[in-house]
Design a protein around this motif. Structure first.
Motif, short mmCIF file in Angstrom:
data_model
loop_
_atom_site.label_atom_id
_atom_site.label_comp_id
_atom_site.label_asym_id
_atom_site.label_seq_id
_atom_site.Cartn_x
_atom_site.Cartn_y
_atom_site.Cartn_z
N LEU A 67 1.22 -1.30 0.06
CA LEU A 67 -0.17 -0.05 0.01
C LEU A 67 0.31 1.22 0.21
O LEU A 67 0.88 2.56 -0.95
CB LEU A 67 -0.66 -0.21 1.58
CG LEU A 67 -2.03 -0.99 1.58
CD1 LEU A 67 -2.94 -0.93 2.23
CD2 LEU A 67 -2.98 -0.90 0.00
N ARG A 68 1.86 1.73 0.68
CA ARG A 68 3.38 2.72 1.12
C ARG A 68 3.21 2.93 -0.78
O ARG A 68 4.28 3.82 -1.24
CB ARG A 68 4.02 2.18 1.82
CG ARG A 68 5.36 3.12 1.99
CD ARG A 68 6.10 2.71 2.75
NE ARG A 68 6.62 1.89 2.49
CZ ARG A 68 8.09 2.34 1.28
NH1 ARG A 68 8.28 3.62 1.70
NH2 ARG A 68 8.95 1.23 1.20
N ALA A 73 3.61 5.59 -5.32
CA ALA A 73 3.97 6.01 -7.14
C ALA A 73 2.98 7.01 -7.92
O ALA A 73 3.29 6.35 -8.71
CB ALA A 73 3.27 4.44 -7.59
N GLU A 74 1.44 6.78 -6.65
CA GLU A 74 0.63 7.42 -7.64
C GLU A 74 0.36 9.04 -6.97
O GLU A 74 -0.11 10.13 -6.91
CB GLU A 74 -0.74 7.05 -6.77
CG GLU A 74 -0.97 5.25 -7.28
CD GLU A 74 -2.11 5.19 -7.02
OE1 GLU A 74 -2.45 5.66 -6.17
OE2 GLU A 74 -3.03 4.03 -7.22
N GLY A 75 1.31 9.15 -6.11
CA GLY A 75 1.99 10.65 -5.76
C GLY A 75 1.34 10.55 -4.46
O GLY A 75 1.41 11.93 -4.41
#
Length: 212
Positions: free
Chosen positions: A159-160, A165-167
């Protein structure tokens, strides 16, 4: 509540209800199976599975004792309007869960897990043998807790990384040890809230399930 050396009026009442249910199933169920010694064994197995399907609380010694007392006697006890197996077995479960929760608390508070061993964990224990010694019980529980910690850690890492990765800023997660202990304690709390009627109802459900 769960002592049954002497049948109480409440136990007699619940036994009467169980007898009525068994009589209906015996005569109305499409298999028309008699409630005999063989059905007693099915009821016992079903009740044990309902209480401890993972086979991590009861011990082999517990199961041997239950079999000796009840495997072919539940039908006879029902005819006498008693269901002592219901309360005694549930009482043993409650005692075992308390012990396991205490053990879980001890190792979660005092052990540092490095996840670097070559041990394996049997996740599905439905057909596993019941633990036969205190050492085996402790090892099973140590393995299960370590597996839960590792699974939670890997989930958190996934999740981290996804958030980064999605900012996004990764969400703060509760400490895995705290979460696991809360889960076990919650289960114990739920068990302790059951009264004699709840236990009798569970046992009657086991009778119904034994008839499929």
């Amino acid at each position: 509540i769960f002592s049954c050396s002497q049948p109480t009026s409440g136990q007699t009442q619940f036994g009467d209800v169980a007898l009525r249910v068994a009589s209906i199933l015996e005569t109305e169920h499409y298999h028309r199976e008699p409630f005999d010694d063989a059905m007693s064994a099915k009821v016992l197995d079903t009740y044990l599975e309902m209480l401890d399907f993972r086979r991590v609380y009861f011990t082999k010694q517990d199961i041997d004792s239950f079999n000796a007392k009840y495997r072919t006697n539940i039908d006879d006890q029902l005819k006498a309007e008693g269901i002592p197996a219901a309360s005694e077995i549930f009482g043993v479960l409650l005692e075992r869960v308390r012990t396991r929760v205490d053990y879980a608390k001890d190792i979660l508070e005092n052990e540092e897990f490095t996840f670097d061993s070559d041990r394996t964990v049997r996740i599905t224990r439905k057909d596993a043998p019941w633990p036969d010694s205190a050492e085996e019980e402790r090892q099973i529980w140590y393995n299960l807790i370590e597996e839960e910690l590792l699974r939670d850690y890997l989930t958190g890492e996934a999740l981290r990384k996804k958030a980064l990765a999605e900012g996004r800023t990764p969400e703060e997660r509760k400490d895995p040890k705290e979460k696991i202990l809360e889960r076990y304690q919650s289960y114990l709390d739920d068990l302790q809230e059951n009264d004699a009627e709840d236990v009798a109802t569970l046992f009657i459900k086991a009778i119904a399930r034994a008839y499929d």
